[in-house]
Every structure is written in structure tokens, then in C-alpha cells.
Motif scaffolding. Structure first.
Motif, PDB file in Angstrom:
ATOM      1  N   ALA A 245       8.469 -23.141  20.722  1.00  0.00           N
ATOM      2  CA  ALA A 245       9.595 -24.038  20.989  1.00  0.00           C
ATOM      3  C   ALA A 245      10.782 -23.702  20.093  1.00  0.00           C
ATOM      4  O   ALA A 245      11.933 -23.733  20.541  1.00  0.00           O
ATOM      5  CB  ALA A 245       9.169 -25.489  20.785  1.00  0.00           C
ATOM      6  N   SER A 246      10.511 -23.366  18.841  1.00  0.00           N
ATOM      7  CA  SER A 246      11.623 -22.984  17.958  1.00  0.00           C
ATOM      8  C   SER A 246      12.259 -21.675  18.415  1.00  0.00           C
ATOM      9  O   SER A 246      13.478 -21.493  18.298  1.00  0.00           O
ATOM     10  CB  SER A 246      11.152 -22.885  16.508  1.00  0.00           C
ATOM     11  OG  SER A 246      10.220 -21.855  16.367  1.00  0.00           O
TER      12      SER A 246
ATOM     13  N   ALA B 143      12.087 -22.093  28.368  1.00  0.00           N
ATOM     14  CA  ALA B 143      10.740 -22.551  28.016  1.00  0.00           C
ATOM     15  C   ALA B 143       9.733 -22.162  29.093  1.00  0.00           C
ATOM     16  O   ALA B 143       8.607 -21.742  28.785  1.00  0.00           O
ATOM     17  CB  ALA B 143      10.729 -24.067  27.815  1.00  0.00           C
TER      18      ALA B 143
ATOM     19  N   ARG C 208       9.796 -28.621  23.816  1.00  0.00           N
ATOM     20  CA  ARG C 208       8.446 -29.143  23.553  1.00  0.00           C
ATOM     21  C   ARG C 208       7.856 -29.838  24.773  1.00  0.00           C
ATOM     22  O   ARG C 208       6.634 -29.871  24.949  1.00  0.00           O
ATOM     23  CB  ARG C 208       8.484 -30.119  22.379  1.00  0.00           C
ATOM     24  CG  ARG C 208       8.692 -29.488  21.025  1.00  0.00           C
ATOM     25  CD  ARG C 208       7.496 -28.761  20.554  1.00  0.00           C
ATOM     26  NE  ARG C 208       6.468 -29.726  20.204  1.00  0.00           N
ATOM     27  CZ  ARG C 208       5.298 -29.425  19.706  1.00  0.00           C
ATOM     28  NH1 ARG C 208       4.996 -28.165  19.491  1.00  0.00           N
ATOM     29  NH2 ARG C 208       4.420 -30.333  19.420  1.00  0.00           N
ATOM     30  N   SER C 209       8.711 -30.399  25.633  1.00  0.00           N
ATOM     31  CA  SER C 209       8.186 -31.117  26.800  1.00  0.00           C
ATOM     32  C   SER C 209       7.609 -30.163  27.844  1.00  0.00           C
ATOM     33  O   SER C 209       6.898 -30.605  28.748  1.00  0.00           O
ATOM     34  CB  SER C 209       9.285 -31.964  27.434  1.00  0.00           C
ATOM     35  OG  SER C 209      10.260 -31.137  28.022  1.00  0.00           O
TER      36      SER C 209
ATOM     37  N   ASP D  28       4.031 -24.789  21.934  1.00  0.00           N
ATOM     38  CA  ASP D  28       3.736 -25.172  20.557  1.00  0.00           C
ATOM     39  C   ASP D  28       5.024 -25.067  19.732  1.00  0.00           C
ATOM     40  O   ASP D  28       6.071 -24.660  20.225  1.00  0.00           O
ATOM     41  CB  ASP D  28       2.621 -24.297  19.971  1.00  0.00           C
ATOM     42  CG  ASP D  28       2.984 -22.823  19.962  1.00  0.00           C
ATOM     43  OD1 ASP D  28       3.959 -22.445  20.635  1.00  0.00           O
ATOM     44  OD2 ASP D  28       2.299 -22.049  19.278  1.00  0.00           O
ATOM     45  N   ARG D  29       4.940 -25.463  18.469  1.00  0.00           N
ATOM     46  CA  ARG D  29       6.144 -25.515  17.630  1.00  0.00           C
ATOM     47  C   ARG D  29       6.814 -24.154  17.461  1.00  0.00           C
ATOM     48  O   ARG D  29       8.031 -24.043  17.487  1.00  0.00           O
ATOM     49  CB  ARG D  29       5.802 -26.073  16.253  1.00  0.00           C
ATOM     50  CG  ARG D  29       5.517 -27.526  16.271  1.00  0.00           C
ATOM     51  CD  ARG D  29       5.139 -27.993  14.891  1.00  0.00           C
ATOM     52  NE  ARG D  29       4.808 -29.397  14.942  1.00  0.00           N
ATOM     53  CZ  ARG D  29       5.359 -30.304  14.169  1.00  0.00           C
ATOM     54  NH1 ARG D  29       6.230 -29.948  13.273  1.00  0.00           N
ATOM     55  NH2 ARG D  29       5.020 -31.563  14.275  1.00  0.00           N
TER      56      ARG D  29
ATOM     57  N   TRP E 193      15.421 -29.234  21.516  1.00  0.00           N
ATOM     58  CA  TRP E 193      14.068 -29.171  20.965  1.00  0.00           C
ATOM     59  C   TRP E 193      13.094 -29.987  21.819  1.00  0.00           C
ATOM     60  O   TRP E 193      11.992 -29.533  22.127  1.00  0.00           O
ATOM     61  CB  TRP E 193      14.069 -29.666  19.528  1.00  0.00           C
ATOM     62  CG  TRP E 193      12.721 -29.789  18.929  1.00  0.00           C
ATOM     63  CD1 TRP E 193      11.989 -30.930  18.767  1.00  0.00           C
ATOM     64  CD2 TRP E 193      11.900 -28.733  18.418  1.00  0.00           C
ATOM     65  NE1 TRP E 193      10.783 -30.650  18.185  1.00  0.00           N
ATOM     66  CE2 TRP E 193      10.706 -29.309  17.960  1.00  0.00           C
ATOM     67  CE3 TRP E 193      12.067 -27.361  18.310  1.00  0.00           C
ATOM     68  CZ2 TRP E 193       9.689 -28.554  17.401  1.00  0.00           C
ATOM     69  CZ3 TRP E 193      11.051 -26.616  17.747  1.00  0.00           C
ATOM     70  CH2 TRP E 193       9.881 -27.204  17.302  1.00  0.00           C
TER      71      TRP E 193
END
Length: 143
Positions: free
Chosen positions: A94-95, A130, A85-86, A90-91, A81
Motif C-alpha cells: 500500500a505504501s 492497487a 489499503r481497501s 498489506d502495508r 492510503w
């Protein structure tokens, strides 16, 4: 050392009347056996159980052990996680990345070359996924 019983002077008592009796002091540990059991030395030959290594967990996941799968997620879920996020996602995205990483591991657990380095594998896959998701979100579709 902590005080196990409150002194009688600190216990609130109602106003004295002829029909009331003074209260007994309140004790935190009512029985001596409870106190001694909590601070007793471990039995002879007792050793703490060590958590399984990463390689053991991966091998158990290959066999189909669901508890090993849950242990892997509990051990490395937060790290995956943080990597997602790094990368500036956004959330929600990222999820999605986290879910994709775990699905990649589930489907490709037989292809993991070095089971002891599963942490590095998860971080690398999370970072690459990501970056891919971030690139896809920046594409502009001309209509």
C-alpha cells in the motif's frame, strides 16, 4: 465557568510550625490581561483565512510551489492510503501504491484535465494502481 484560582482551603500546606507561613492560592491565569486577550472578540473586519481550493493548489503545483505540493499531500494523503489499503494490500504494498500515485501526479500534473476534481483523480489512480499491484503479486512464475 471555570474556577481560575483554587480556594485557600484546598491548597496543601505543611504542618504549621512557628517558622512557616501559609501559602497563597495557586492561580491558573496569573494576569487578568492574559484572560481577557484569550477571550477577546476579533477586531472589526477580521475574517478567517480560507484554505485554497483544489484548483488553486494544482495550479500552484504546476508552477513549482513546494508548499502547495505539501498541502496537497496533507489534504489527500490519508485518502489515497485508505483506497490502497481497501483493495486488500498489506502495508508495504500500500505504501508503494501511495508513492506511485504521488509520483504519477508529480510527473503528470500538466496533464490533469480538471484541476478542481483532483480528489477524484487521485482516488481513481490509487484504485487502479492497487488493483495492478495486487494482480502482479498473484502471478506465479514457473521456472
Amino acid at each position: 465557568m471555570t474556577r481560575l484560582c483554587t480556594p485557600a482551603a484546598t491548597v496543601r500546606t505543611p504542618a504549621r510550625t512557628p517558622f512557616t507561613t501559609p501559602r497563597r492560592p495557586r492561580c491558573i491565569a496569573p494576569h487578568a490581561s492574559t484572560r481577557t486577550r484569550a477571550f477577546a472578540r476579533p477586531r472589526v473586519g477580521w475574517r478567517p483565512v480560507e484554505p485554497p481550493s483544489d484548483a488553486e493548489l494544482v495550479e500552484r503545483v504546476r508552477v513549482g510551489d513546494q508548499q502547495a505540493w505539501a498541502d496537497l499531500i496533507a489534504r489527500y494523503g490519508a485518502r489515497v492510503w485508505v483506497v490502497a489499503r481497501s483493495q486488500g494490500l498489506d502495508r508495504e504494498r500500500a505504501s508503494d501504491v501511495v508513492q506511485t500515485v504521488w509520483l504519477n501526479l508529480l510527473h503528470g500534473v500538466d496533464n490533469v484535465r480538471e484541476p478542481a476534481a483532483i480528489a477524484a483523480w487521485l482516488v481513481t489512480v490509487a484504485r487502479r494502481e492497487a488493483i495492478r499491484v495486487d494482480r502482479m503479486s498473484k502471478r506465479v512464475v514457473l521456472v
